[in-house]
Scaffold this motif. Sequence first.
Motif, PDB file in Angstrom:
ATOM      1  N   GLN A   1      35.245  67.692  69.768  1.00  0.00           N
ATOM      2  CA  GLN A   1      36.677  67.449  69.620  1.00  0.00           C
ATOM      3  C   GLN A   1      36.904  66.654  68.346  1.00  0.00           C
ATOM      4  OE1 GLN A   1      38.534  65.235  72.834  1.00  0.00           O
ATOM      5  NE2 GLN A   1      40.319  66.562  72.814  1.00  0.00           N
TER       6      GLN A   1
ATOM      7  N   SER B   1      42.151  60.174  70.412  1.00  0.00           N
ATOM      8  CA  SER B   1      41.607  59.874  71.733  1.00  0.00           C
ATOM      9  C   SER B   1      41.404  58.383  71.934  1.00  0.00           C
ATOM     10  CB  SER B   1      40.265  60.589  71.938  1.00  0.00           C
ATOM     11  OG  SER B   1      39.215  59.904  71.289  1.00  0.00           O
TER      12      SER B   1
ATOM     13  N   LYS C   1      38.173  72.646  78.693  1.00  0.00           N
ATOM     14  CA  LYS C   1      38.734  71.402  78.151  1.00  0.00           C
ATOM     15  C   LYS C   1      37.883  70.207  78.588  1.00  0.00           C
ATOM     16  CE  LYS C   1      43.631  72.814  77.986  1.00  0.00           C
ATOM     17  NZ  LYS C   1      45.003  72.478  78.452  1.00  0.00           N
TER      18      LYS C   1
ATOM     19  N   LEU D   1      42.267  65.746  68.284  1.00  0.00           N
ATOM     20  CA  LEU D   1      42.061  66.281  69.628  1.00  0.00           C
ATOM     21  C   LEU D   1      41.841  67.784  69.664  1.00  0.00           C
ATOM     22  CD1 LEU D   1      44.577  64.224  71.834  1.00  0.00           C
ATOM     23  CD2 LEU D   1      42.286  63.618  71.030  1.00  0.00           C
TER      24      LEU D   1
ATOM     25  N   SER E   1      46.141  58.800  72.791  1.00  0.00           N
ATOM     26  CA  SER E   1      46.452  59.499  74.038  1.00  0.00           C
ATOM     27  C   SER E   1      46.434  58.563  75.238  1.00  0.00           C
ATOM     28  CB  SER E   1      45.462  60.653  74.257  1.00  0.00           C
ATOM     29  OG  SER E   1      44.123  60.188  74.253  1.00  0.00           O
TER      30      SER E   1
ATOM     31  N   ALA F   1      42.353  62.365  76.720  1.00  0.00           N
ATOM     32  CA  ALA F   1      42.109  62.935  75.401  1.00  0.00           C
ATOM     33  C   ALA F   1      42.268  64.446  75.352  1.00  0.00           C
ATOM     34  CB  ALA F   1      40.704  62.548  74.919  1.00  0.00           C
ATOM     35  N   ILE F   2      42.339  65.126  76.516  1.00  0.00           N
ATOM     36  CA  ILE F   2      42.540  66.573  76.474  1.00  0.00           C
ATOM     37  C   ILE F   2      43.987  66.950  76.768  1.00  0.00           C
ATOM     38  CG2 ILE F   2      40.138  67.117  76.961  1.00  0.00           C
ATOM     39  CD1 ILE F   2      40.886  67.650  79.841  1.00  0.00           C
TER      40      ILE F   2
ATOM     41  N   ASN G   1      41.131  58.067  65.603  1.00  0.00           N
ATOM     42  CA  ASN G   1      40.943  59.141  66.564  1.00  0.00           C
ATOM     43  C   ASN G   1      42.069  59.065  67.587  1.00  0.00           C
ATOM     44  OD1 ASN G   1      40.005  61.043  68.368  1.00  0.00           O
ATOM     45  ND2 ASN G   1      37.947  60.194  68.531  1.00  0.00           N
TER      46      ASN G   1
END
Length: 517
Positions: A79, A505, A169, A83, A279, A423-424, A503
């Motif tokens: 990833q 995430s 995912k 993301l 996220s 994060a997904i 990031n």
Amino acid sequence: MTTDAKCGPSRREILAASGAGLALSALLRPGAVLAQADDTVTIAYNVALPSWDPTVGLSAVNPTIQAIYRSVFDQFIGQGPDLSFQPGLLTAWGWNEDRTKVWMDVREGVRWQDGSPFGPEDIVWSLERAGKPETGNPIQFIWSTIGNFAIDGNRVTADVLRYEPTLFKWMAFLTAYVMPKAYYEKVGAEGFEAAPIGTGPYMVDAFERGAFLRLKSNPHYWGGEPAFKTVIFKFVPDATSRVAEVESGASDVTLEIPYEEYDRLKEKPGLHGYTTPVSDIAMIFLNDVGPMLDKNVRLAAHMSIDKRAIVDLLLSGYGEPIDTLEAPQYAAYDPTIKVPYDPDKAAALLAESGYGPDNPVRFTIQTTRGFKPKDYEMIQAIVGMWRKIGIEAEIEVYEIAKHFELRAQDKLAPAAFYNWGNAIGDPTTSTGFAMFGPSPHSVWDTEDLDAMIGPLWGEADEEKRITGWKAVDRYIAEQGYVIPLLQYVQPIIAADRVKVTPNVSGALQPAWMEKAS
């Protein structure tokens, strides 16, 4: 801590404040690599690493630790910092036409950090192990949806035992790490904990639990050598001490510091800053016990919180108020779902249930302190807002590890602050796991909500699935089953010699750091 106006905190004080003086003295012995060395980056990190197996136990679902795990181990699917999904140890993947089988192409030419070859057998063993209840993977109910694996060259196939729309995912998310079959079977769980190996960009060089981790670059890494050959994570849970670490030059990078300190430090010579919406969301779990069984109490607790004031006054404007467990980047985000700030309505709801300032409803709220910027202060402010309408909440401070323990046992207080990472961006991994009664990550267990959520887990029609989750979010807001607060903006401070890639995430990955030109 005393501070000299000319030279700032002493080195002795910095080490004491970080709580890792003895351990760090080993790092700084003669011949050891200092933080300022050109090929070394030192990170003052906000949480310690409790366990080295990234696929089992409560630490495996702690989003904050993923930056460390991703440094040593690789995931099935990669990833990017935005993301986006990318090839990892799998280079391609998918379902057959009727979605009764999955196929995965395995990357060639990869070696484990001990030099032994990696192959499809490691992928199969890791997925089979993750799907077995006895291994203790917290996401076992995802991994167990495929089975009957077969290997043909570099392609792995498996039967779909139960259709799970988010399977691939998840292969880029929590617990989705590929483990070394032959090595793990040779050394066992204890041996792996003592000497872990992966296929990631860094390998473990030294580790003292609760104090520090030193990594060195992996000469066998398939993705190319990272810019910094040595990475040192100092485990510094206290935010004030993390500020002191970067301000003194004892560390090169830190994160999750108070925003007023971020604004100050980013202007200091030799330092610069990054902020990016991540996220992660701040939320208050409500447990279906005691006063939280009263809908009026739940809604009053939500409506009396001035989220915008919290963002503006405590977080210096860094953050975005939210009213569901879906952040704007998530697939099921619905901006029309609103829970208004209305303290008068909140007071009226409490009055309907016989509560008010003269007869307050009482309960405990649990929170971390320093894990996220102003987490404790946010709860203090919320408790003050509650007091005005007739809610008396007692604050109990705990470490994040204790939160995971209590949540897994369904023993959280009636209210508990938490930072939820997703994060997904899928609604199953936000609203789903947080609010579905049978989930090990939920403390709200009522038949009405479970009946709405249950059919959505295996819904094959994507449009119908997302629409269904939006309806669930609306119902939760109307019933007051959880209190979403805000979407976080992550503050990062770095020395000028280090270029950081933020990031979304929230995982601060040293392999993405570069030397400033």
